[in-house]
Design a protein around this motif. Structure first.
Motif, mmCIF file in Angstrom:
data_model
loop_
_atom_site.group_PDB
_atom_site.id
_atom_site.type_symbol
_atom_site.label_atom_id
_atom_site.label_comp_id
_atom_site.label_asym_id
_atom_site.label_seq_id
_atom_site.Cartn_x
_atom_site.Cartn_y
_atom_site.Cartn_z
ATOM 1 N N THR A 237 0.856 4.015 -1.921
ATOM 2 C CA THR A 237 1.343 4.040 -3.298
ATOM 3 C C THR A 237 2.260 2.853 -3.578
ATOM 4 O O THR A 237 2.177 2.228 -4.629
ATOM 5 N N LEU A 238 3.133 2.529 -2.631
ATOM 6 C CA LEU A 238 4.086 1.438 -2.877
ATOM 7 C C LEU A 238 3.465 0.061 -2.667
ATOM 8 O O LEU A 238 3.879 -0.911 -3.290
ATOM 9 N N SER A 239 2.479 -0.035 -1.783
ATOM 10 C CA SER A 239 1.901 -1.357 -1.508
ATOM 11 C C SER A 239 0.573 -1.545 -2.240
ATOM 12 O O SER A 239 -0.043 -2.612 -2.129
ATOM 13 N N ALA A 240 0.147 -0.537 -3.007
ATOM 14 C CA ALA A 240 -1.126 -0.605 -3.747
ATOM 15 C C ALA A 240 -2.271 -0.999 -2.811
ATOM 16 O O ALA A 240 -3.047 -1.914 -3.107
ATOM 17 N N THR A 241 -2.357 -0.303 -1.695
ATOM 18 C CA THR A 241 -3.413 -0.563 -0.722
ATOM 19 C C THR A 241 -4.310 0.663 -0.580
ATOM 20 O O THR A 241 -4.117 1.667 -1.269
ATOM 21 N N ALA A 242 -5.275 0.584 0.320
ATOM 22 C CA ALA A 242 -6.336 1.585 0.392
ATOM 23 C C ALA A 242 -5.885 2.890 1.053
ATOM 24 O O ALA A 242 -4.903 2.931 1.795
ATOM 25 N N LEU A 243 -6.643 3.941 0.771
ATOM 26 C CA LEU A 243 -6.385 5.275 1.330
ATOM 27 C C LEU A 243 -7.586 5.737 2.133
ATOM 28 O O LEU A 243 -8.736 5.428 1.787
ATOM 29 N N GLY A 244 -7.319 6.520 3.191
ATOM 30 C CA GLY A 244 -8.381 7.216 3.919
ATOM 31 C C GLY A 244 -9.441 6.269 4.450
ATOM 32 O O GLY A 244 -9.136 5.253 5.084
ATOM 33 N N THR A 245 -10.700 6.595 4.186
ATOM 34 C CA THR A 245 -11.812 5.838 4.768
ATOM 35 C C THR A 245 -11.954 4.433 4.172
ATOM 36 O O THR A 245 -12.757 3.644 4.662
ATOM 37 N N ARG A 246 -11.182 4.148 3.129
ATOM 38 C CA ARG A 246 -11.237 2.795 2.547
ATOM 39 C C ARG A 246 -10.355 1.807 3.306
ATOM 40 O O ARG A 246 -10.352 0.610 3.004
#
Lengths: 340, 340
Positions: A237-246
């Protein structure tokens, strides 16, 4: 194969420089890999070098990149890693926070587009040696099943915390999975069974067969899952990066690094820390070390103690590398026209 | 004994006001106890009231105190709790951070001399509902053994993390011990054995006998111990509060509360959070919930889901309190000249 500490460091640095990595970045990356090796964390050690070299050749790592640090307030930085090597980005972030936190009490860096940070403990130890409490979080490939589930959907999302103390800083560094995928592979290689708490098969059942592993288990059951997920959300959320399998790009040689990193530094002195508070920490850690052990041959340890002892032994004795790894490295280094 | 939600709240509030607690503080404390009860966390529910009333009579809780919030920088507060009730202090700290974090990106409050915070999840849920990521940590009495040790030297040091999400915020709230001492007492009361992973006897051996428990075990073995200790040091160092066995006053009626609390709020919007980032969090949590469950009758849960479901059921059905507790409360409330 036994390697001396300075030799290992030089070989890594030169191999990276040969691929176009700037000397400063190569020096840091070599330090990170060798320190992991010295401290007994081979999974973050020299065995990572072939992947780093290949990622550099493919420009998934930009060897000449420098990160951009944007202060969004007096106490927060957004870091654009520009695909640079992880330690080269992470150290700049932590050093910027360490300079600021004594004024502001707290400072945070959210990092995107940096490559694998390597051993997290080194960042927070660096902060702790500067008199600060350091916290480091990073997301990673989804290898862990949610509690009660069977699919690998959560990262092994490690956390490291460093706290100033004498004679050594307190440093804890741990993945939120029971074990690493590297350990599963080692068991597969040696054909030894797993502890059934470590991993599950494709139907989510605990398995002792290293070839049947579909997902690692979160450490500490439902609680560890909750914490791993909280870290995943906090960082992403803070670094605007991927979640989970992404999340990709820390283990492979095909994808850009889409994970995120978060560093927080707190300055105890700014919060009014006194000599008495500092002494109380040292006394407390010593009280733990001296408390009765269940097994008299294994004294109660404070996190960081054992890694430090391993490091001291390895500095004396050198680093042992498996033959396969040396052969693989030799291949990579010959491709780089550097033969150790 | 079944109690309606508004009735429980009124009785608690009036009992506290009768002891001199200001109406605002009493209202918050009643909310905290009833919410714990509604969410199925009886250990933090109405059973805490007799201790709170007795602590107030003995002025270990100052019923008229208000906390003092000192901003030591734009992003950090030191909070002197002045022995006020925990929720009355904690809410003011979190609300001050929630107002500031949207500007600064991050804001931290280190709290000392506040009484027991009660359910941690409510503080971070409050932050998450304001669009912030909230983290809450608190130290507690040393009930947990270090890994490999046998003495109770580490707190059950819980952590809660709240992250904004739709339709509900993500909220994890967990002690760093396998179980609570309340659970040991319940097993002792019902003469049922413990899981051997939960606690150890005086020689540090896993025990299933609730009467032989000398210390609770950290959740997740060595890793949970490392984390519990990191939280203990982080909180105590920043709030200049007690460590280990010097922590008192959350369970007893004899000692001032010497533990510390730490709240951190991060503002994702200040870090450039987009609609896409927010949607990715919601999608990811939904992906987890819909992923294959090992046991088809127990779908994969996201932390906070079950507490929310319990709360909704309890709002409809009322709260069930054990007879013993009602008798004890009746005694306490009669002493307060309020008979429900």
């Amino acid at each position: 194969v036994r390697l001396g500490f300075p030799q290992a460091r030089r070989v890594i640095r030169e191999a990276l420089v040969h691929e176009g990595v700037t000397p400063e970045a190569a020096e840091l990356q070599a330090h990170w890999l060798v320190e992991a090796e010295l401290r007994g964390h081979a999974s973050h050690g020299i065995q990572r070098l072939p992947v780093l070299l290949e990622r550099t050749r493919r420009r998934l790592i930009d060897p000449a990149a420098t990160p951009r640090l944007d202060w969004i307030s007096d106490s927060a930085i957004v870091v654009e890693g520009n695909r640079a090597l992880g330690p080269w980005v992470g150290v700049q972030a932590v050093d910027a926070l360490s300079e600021r936190a004594p004024e502001t009490g707290v400072a945070v860096a959210a990092v995107r587009n940096a490559n694998h940070l390597g051993l997290l403990s080194l960042y927070v130890e660096r902060a702790a040696e500067a008199g600060l409490i350091g916290v480091a979080l990073t997301t990673s490939e989804a290898l862990v099943h949610p509690w009660g589930g069977s699919e690998a959907l959560v990262g092994t999302n490690p956390i490291a915390v460093g706290v100033p103390a004498s004679p050594h800083p307190f440093v804890v560094d741990m993945a939120t999975s029971e074990i690493s995928m590297g350990k599963v592979l080692a068991h597969r290689h040696h054909q030894t069974p797993l502890d059934p708490r470590w991993a599950v098969d494709s139907r989510g059942r605990p398995t002792t067969d290293p070839s049947a592993v579909a997902a690692l288990s979160p450490f500490g059951g439902a609680k560890g899952y909750g914490l791993a997920l909280a870290f995943e959300l906090l960082v992403a959320t803070l670094s605007a990066t991927a979640l989970g399998t992404r999340v990709t790009g820390t283990l492979d040689v095909e994808h850009p690094a889409t994970k995120g990193d978060l560093f927080v530094c707190f300055a105890p002195a700014r919060f009014g820390e006194s000599d008495a508070t500092r002494a109380a920490v040292d006394d407390y850690l010593e009280e733990l070390r001296r408390s009765p052990a269940v097994d008299a041959s294994t004294p109660v340890a404070v996190p960081g103690d054992r890694a430090r002892a391993r490091r001291e032994a390895a500095l004396r004795e050198g680093i042992n590398l498996p033959h396969e790894l040396v052969a693989e490295l030799r291949g990579a280094l010959q491709a780089s026209e550097i033969v150790p």
